[in-house]
Write a protein that holds these residues in place. Structure first.
Motif, PDB file in Angstrom:
ATOM      1  N   TYR A 230       0.526  -0.927   0.270  1.00 14.89           N
ATOM      2  CA  TYR A 230       0.004   0.026  -0.062  1.00 14.89           C
ATOM      3  C   TYR A 230       1.107   0.902  -0.283  1.00 14.89           C
ATOM      4  O   TYR A 230       2.067   1.871   0.289  1.00 14.89           O
ATOM      5  CB  TYR A 230      -1.010  -0.459   1.281  1.00 14.89           C
ATOM      6  CG  TYR A 230      -1.722  -0.721   1.523  1.00 14.89           C
ATOM      7  CD1 TYR A 230      -3.140  -0.964   0.564  1.00 14.89           C
ATOM      8  CD2 TYR A 230      -2.106  -1.985   2.415  1.00 14.89           C
ATOM      9  CE1 TYR A 230      -3.423  -2.507   0.948  1.00 14.89           C
ATOM     10  CE2 TYR A 230      -2.475  -2.838   2.841  1.00 14.89           C
ATOM     11  CZ  TYR A 230      -3.595  -3.067   1.182  1.00 14.89           C
ATOM     12  OH  TYR A 230      -4.336  -4.342   1.706  1.00 14.89           O
ATOM     13  N   ASP A 231      -0.021   2.037  -0.414  1.00 13.46           N
ATOM     14  CA  ASP A 231       1.333   3.560  -0.435  1.00 13.46           C
ATOM     15  C   ASP A 231       0.532   4.738   0.414  1.00 13.46           C
ATOM     16  O   ASP A 231       1.439   4.788   1.250  1.00 13.46           O
ATOM     17  CB  ASP A 231       0.908   4.780  -2.088  1.00 13.46           C
ATOM     18  CG  ASP A 231       1.298   3.636  -3.334  1.00 13.46           C
ATOM     19  OD1 ASP A 231       2.973   3.040  -3.907  1.00 13.46           O
ATOM     20  OD2 ASP A 231       0.774   2.783  -4.429  1.00 13.46           O
ATOM     21  N   ILE A 233      -1.997   3.886   4.177  1.00 10.60           N
ATOM     22  CA  ILE A 233      -3.034   2.997   4.859  1.00 10.60           C
ATOM     23  C   ILE A 233      -3.452   4.324   5.605  1.00 10.60           C
ATOM     24  O   ILE A 233      -2.662   5.208   6.503  1.00 10.60           O
ATOM     25  CB  ILE A 233      -2.106   2.189   5.822  1.00 10.60           C
ATOM     26  CG1 ILE A 233      -1.928   1.202   4.781  1.00 10.60           C
ATOM     27  CG2 ILE A 233      -3.486   1.396   6.552  1.00 10.60           C
ATOM     28  CD1 ILE A 233      -1.579  -0.403   4.922  1.00 10.60           C
ATOM     29  N   LEU A 257       3.182  -1.293   4.061  1.00 11.91           N
ATOM     30  CA  LEU A 257       3.200  -0.477   3.429  1.00 11.91           C
ATOM     31  C   LEU A 257       4.114  -0.677   2.953  1.00 11.91           C
ATOM     32  O   LEU A 257       5.326  -1.528   2.926  1.00 11.91           O
ATOM     33  CB  LEU A 257       3.499   0.695   4.051  1.00 11.91           C
ATOM     34  CG  LEU A 257       2.511   1.967   4.543  1.00 11.91           C
ATOM     35  CD1 LEU A 257       2.824   2.265   5.820  1.00 11.91           C
ATOM     36  CD2 LEU A 257       1.563   2.832   4.223  1.00 11.91           C
ATOM     37  N   GLY A 261       5.816   4.705   1.753  1.00 11.09           N
ATOM     38  CA  GLY A 261       4.397   4.181   2.282  1.00 11.09           C
ATOM     39  C   GLY A 261       4.120   5.853   3.273  1.00 11.09           C
ATOM     40  O   GLY A 261       5.192   5.730   3.613  1.00 11.09           O
ATOM     41  N   LEU A 263       1.172   6.090   6.416  1.00 11.42           N
ATOM     42  CA  LEU A 263      -0.238   6.715   7.173  1.00 11.42           C
ATOM     43  C   LEU A 263      -0.413   7.495   7.773  1.00 11.42           C
ATOM     44  O   LEU A 263       0.728   8.511   7.624  1.00 11.42           O
ATOM     45  CB  LEU A 263       0.150   5.024   8.399  1.00 11.42           C
ATOM     46  CG  LEU A 263      -0.866   5.224   9.455  1.00 11.42           C
ATOM     47  CD1 LEU A 263      -1.395   4.473   9.289  1.00 11.42           C
ATOM     48  CD2 LEU A 263       0.235   4.690  11.467  1.00 11.42           C
TER      49      LEU A 263
END
Ligand SMILES: C[S@@+](CC[C@H](N)C(=O)[O-])C[C@H]1O[C@@H](n2cnc3c(N)ncnc32)[C@H](O)[C@@H]1O
Length: 333
Positions: A230-231, A233, A257, A261, A263
């Protein structure tokens, strides 16, 4: 027994009477919502007419209508009651800003938790029901109603300006519930592959909100894998967790991530007891049942993030009296 009878008190007694009346006002409002009363006043009507439509006691219905006038939810002209702007926006069941499920949740919380405060105070926390049945459809609808009244548009305003968001290809909305955040992010950035991770039974409701625009991943983030690469979250109001459990979840998020990435979290924090009073009561509400703390100060939460391999890069205060939220952006270190 009062000791002084001829002197006014040296402090304003409204501090008590206003609180007492707000409880009464809330009881009337919650009852009216339960009955869907406001939908019956789309056209001006007398209390008697509405009492007949809903099969209610006529005399009491009139008094309830008067109380709703006193609280600003109805207007009365020549014996006919009609809606105010606030009730049209927040209390008509077909309004996009309807708050009925949230009001029902406040009522349920009062009955199930606040009524047990004295017992908990005397005997200690009553015990947290660790099961996920609390996240039923009505709860998820309440979360959606809470989001649209302010946090959702404000969060989108912040997130859409982040360079990491502009170039992101894959985003996860962790514990996304209704999925409205993921849906909004997808609308602004149509190239984005957006995912909502939530409990399997919750995703049945999510589907009704997001259709096929957002991908759904069923699971329990305390036990299951949440995906990878994921880029971004994004997590809104899901990390009110005891320290140890929070650390485990954040480490899992970190591992999911991509190398560059980020958060993005949006939660309530207790930094100032007066300014963040909504969070102070939220924390106390959890503690009636639970022995461990779940609501943090901003520095405490940032420390936990750092201990899980993140570097906090931005904190944006989007707080309102009803929602003392802060957005924290943290990148993988
Ligand atoms: C307070 S709601 C927040 C919903 C949404 N993110 C928002 O801000 O409106 C918490 C969400 O986390 C989900 N959730 C709680 N525990 C979970 C778990 N162990 N695994 C997956 N989802 C969970 C709930 O189902 C719910 O949708």
């Amino acid at each position: 027994m009062p000791k002084k009878v001829i002197e006014l008190p040296p402090a304003d007694p409204n501090i008590i009477s206003e609180l007492a009346q707000s409880v009464e006002k809330f009881s009337v409002l919650a009852t009216a919502v339960e009955l869907n009363l406001f939908d019956h006043f789309k056209k001006p009507k007398s209390a008697e007419e509405v009492a007949k439509e809903l099969n209610l006691d006529e005399r009491l219905t009139k008094k309830v209508c008067n109380a709703l006038v006193a609280s600003g939810f109805l207007k009365e002209i020549n014996g006919k009651y009609s809606l105010t702007k606030a009730s049209k926006v927040f209390l008509l069941s077909d309004s996009p800003f309807y708050q009925g499920n949230l009001i029902k949740l406040y009522k349920k919380t009062r009955e199930e938790r606040w009524s047990k405060l004295l017992e908990a105070l005397k005997n200690g926390p009553l015990g947290f029901q660790g099961n996920n049945s609390v996240f039923n459809e009505s709860f998820i609808l309440a979360m959606a109603e809470g989001a649209v009244r302010g946090d959702l548009p404000k969060t989108v305003e912040v997130v859409k300006e982040l360079p990491e968001f502009k170039r992101a290809k894959k985003l996860l909305d962790l514990g996304g519930g209704h999925g409205l955040y993921a849906l909004a992010f997808k609308e602004i950035n149509p190239e984005l592959d957006a995912y909502v991770f939530d409990l399997p039974h919750v995703l049945e409701t999510t589907k009704k909100f997001v259709g096929d625009k957002v991908n759904l991943i069923p699971g329990d983030f305390t036990k299951d894998e949440i995906g990878s690469g994921y880029d971004i979250i994004f997590a809104s109001d899901v990390l009110y967790r005891p320290h140890e459990e929070l650390t485990k979840i954040l480490k899992k998020v970190h591992a999911s991530l991509s190398d560059d990435g980020i958060l993005i979290t949006k939660h309530w924090y207790i930094d100032d007891l007066k300014e963040d009073s909504t969070a102070v009561f939220f924390d106390l509400m959890f503690s009636i049942l639970d022995k461990v703390d779940r609501v943090y100060s901003t520095p405490e939460f940032c420390d936990i993030l750092e201990s899980c391999g993140f570097e906090v890069v931005d904190i944006v205060d989007i707080s309102d009296t009803h929602s003392p939220s802060k957005i924290i952006v943290a990148k993988v270190r």
